[in-house]
Design a protein around this motif. Structure first.
Motif, PDB file in Angstrom:
ATOM      1  N   VAL A  44     128.596  81.530  68.315  1.00 19.98           N
ATOM      2  CA  VAL A  44     129.342  81.760  69.548  1.00 19.98           C
ATOM      3  C   VAL A  44     130.443  82.781  69.297  1.00 19.98           C
ATOM      4  CG1 VAL A  44     130.850  80.678  71.250  1.00 19.98           C
ATOM      5  CG2 VAL A  44     128.788  79.489  70.479  1.00 19.98           C
ATOM      6  N   GLN A  45     131.212  82.578  68.233  1.00 15.60           N
ATOM      7  CA  GLN A  45     132.298  83.514  67.926  1.00 15.60           C
ATOM      8  C   GLN A  45     131.747  84.885  67.591  1.00 15.60           C
ATOM      9  OE1 GLN A  45     135.996  82.412  65.524  1.00 15.60           O
ATOM     10  NE2 GLN A  45     134.849  83.597  64.006  1.00 15.60           N
ATOM     11  N   GLY A  46     130.642  84.904  66.861  1.00 16.66           N
ATOM     12  CA  GLY A  46     130.059  86.174  66.461  1.00 16.66           C
ATOM     13  C   GLY A  46     129.603  87.003  67.650  1.00 16.66           C
ATOM     14  N   MET A  47     129.057  86.324  68.661  1.00 21.51           N
ATOM     15  CA  MET A  47     128.588  87.063  69.831  1.00 21.51           C
ATOM     16  C   MET A  47     129.753  87.786  70.506  1.00 21.51           C
ATOM     17  SD  MET A  47     126.599  85.747  73.221  1.00 21.51           S
ATOM     18  CE  MET A  47     126.042  86.924  74.438  1.00 21.51           C
ATOM     19  N   CYS A  48     130.861  87.092  70.677  1.00 21.07           N
ATOM     20  CA  CYS A  48     132.007  87.704  71.350  1.00 21.07           C
ATOM     21  C   CYS A  48     132.659  88.787  70.486  1.00 21.07           C
ATOM     22  CB  CYS A  48     133.035  86.630  71.718  1.00 21.07           C
ATOM     23  SG  CYS A  48     132.920  86.066  73.446  1.00 21.07           S
ATOM     24  N   ARG A  49     132.748  88.568  69.204  1.00 21.07           N
ATOM     25  CA  ARG A  49     133.429  89.536  68.342  1.00 21.07           C
ATOM     26  C   ARG A  49     132.574  90.774  68.096  1.00 21.07           C
ATOM     27  NH1 ARG A  49     137.144  86.380  63.868  1.00 21.07           N
ATOM     28  NH2 ARG A  49     138.574  85.447  65.393  1.00 21.07           N
ATOM     29  N   ARG A  50     131.256  90.606  68.010  1.00 21.14           N
ATOM     30  CA  ARG A  50     130.383  91.751  67.768  1.00 21.14           C
ATOM     31  C   ARG A  50     129.810  92.328  69.053  1.00 21.14           C
ATOM     32  NH1 ARG A  50     128.530  88.221  63.636  1.00 21.14           N
ATOM     33  NH2 ARG A  50     126.745  87.680  64.945  1.00 21.14           N
ATOM     34  N   LEU A  51     130.100  91.671  70.178  1.00 21.24           N
ATOM     35  CA  LEU A  51     129.583  92.122  71.478  1.00 21.24           C
ATOM     36  C   LEU A  51     128.059  92.215  71.450  1.00 21.24           C
ATOM     37  CD1 LEU A  51     132.195  94.929  72.203  1.00 21.24           C
ATOM     38  CD2 LEU A  51     132.197  92.592  73.064  1.00 21.24           C
TER      39      LEU A  51
END
Length: 128
Positions: A106-113
């Motif tokens: 979840v965090q990765g999706m937002c941080r890496r777009l």
């Protein structure tokens, strides 16, 4: 094929509220991580909030913590972003995105777009 359609944008005064909704069709929501990204004129895209609807894990960028809430909608096939305490700097085009659950956190999706599917976007304008 997964399809995402956003709705709920508009013009609101500072301090006001809006609810954005992303209607999902094509596959069960639990196979994906969903996110709301935004892009203001002349600026880069920003990951606002992301969610894994199957287990309820969420992520918020610092600038919206305490003001925005991401959740699965009552209709069950939507992912909603409730926005309160809106500020002029929240003015952007907001996009719904989806990524396969096995490809990202979840965090990765937002941080890496990251995202394999995107909606067409909905304009949010915060102005008096």
């Amino acid at each position: 094929q997964l399809q995402l359609v956003e709705s709920g944008g508009g013009l609101v005064q500072p301090g006001g509220s809006l609810r954005l909704s992303c209607k999902v069709s094509g596959f069960p929501l639990d196979h994906y991580v969903f996110g709301w990204f935004r892009q203001a004129p002349g600026k880069g895209r920003e990951g606002v909030s992301c969610i894994s609807t199957g287990d309820g894990i969420t992520y918020y960028t610092d600038s919206v913590k305490g003001r925005f809430t991401i959740a699965r909608g009552n209709a069950k096939n939507t992912v909603d972003l409730q926005m309160t305490g809106l500020k002029p700097e929240d003015t952007s085009v907001y996009y719904c995105a989806a990524e396969f659950k096995h490809l990202t956190s979840v965090q990765g999706m937002c941080r890496r777009l990251s995202g394999s599917y995107f909606g067409q976007g909905t304009q949010v304008t915060v102005s008096s």
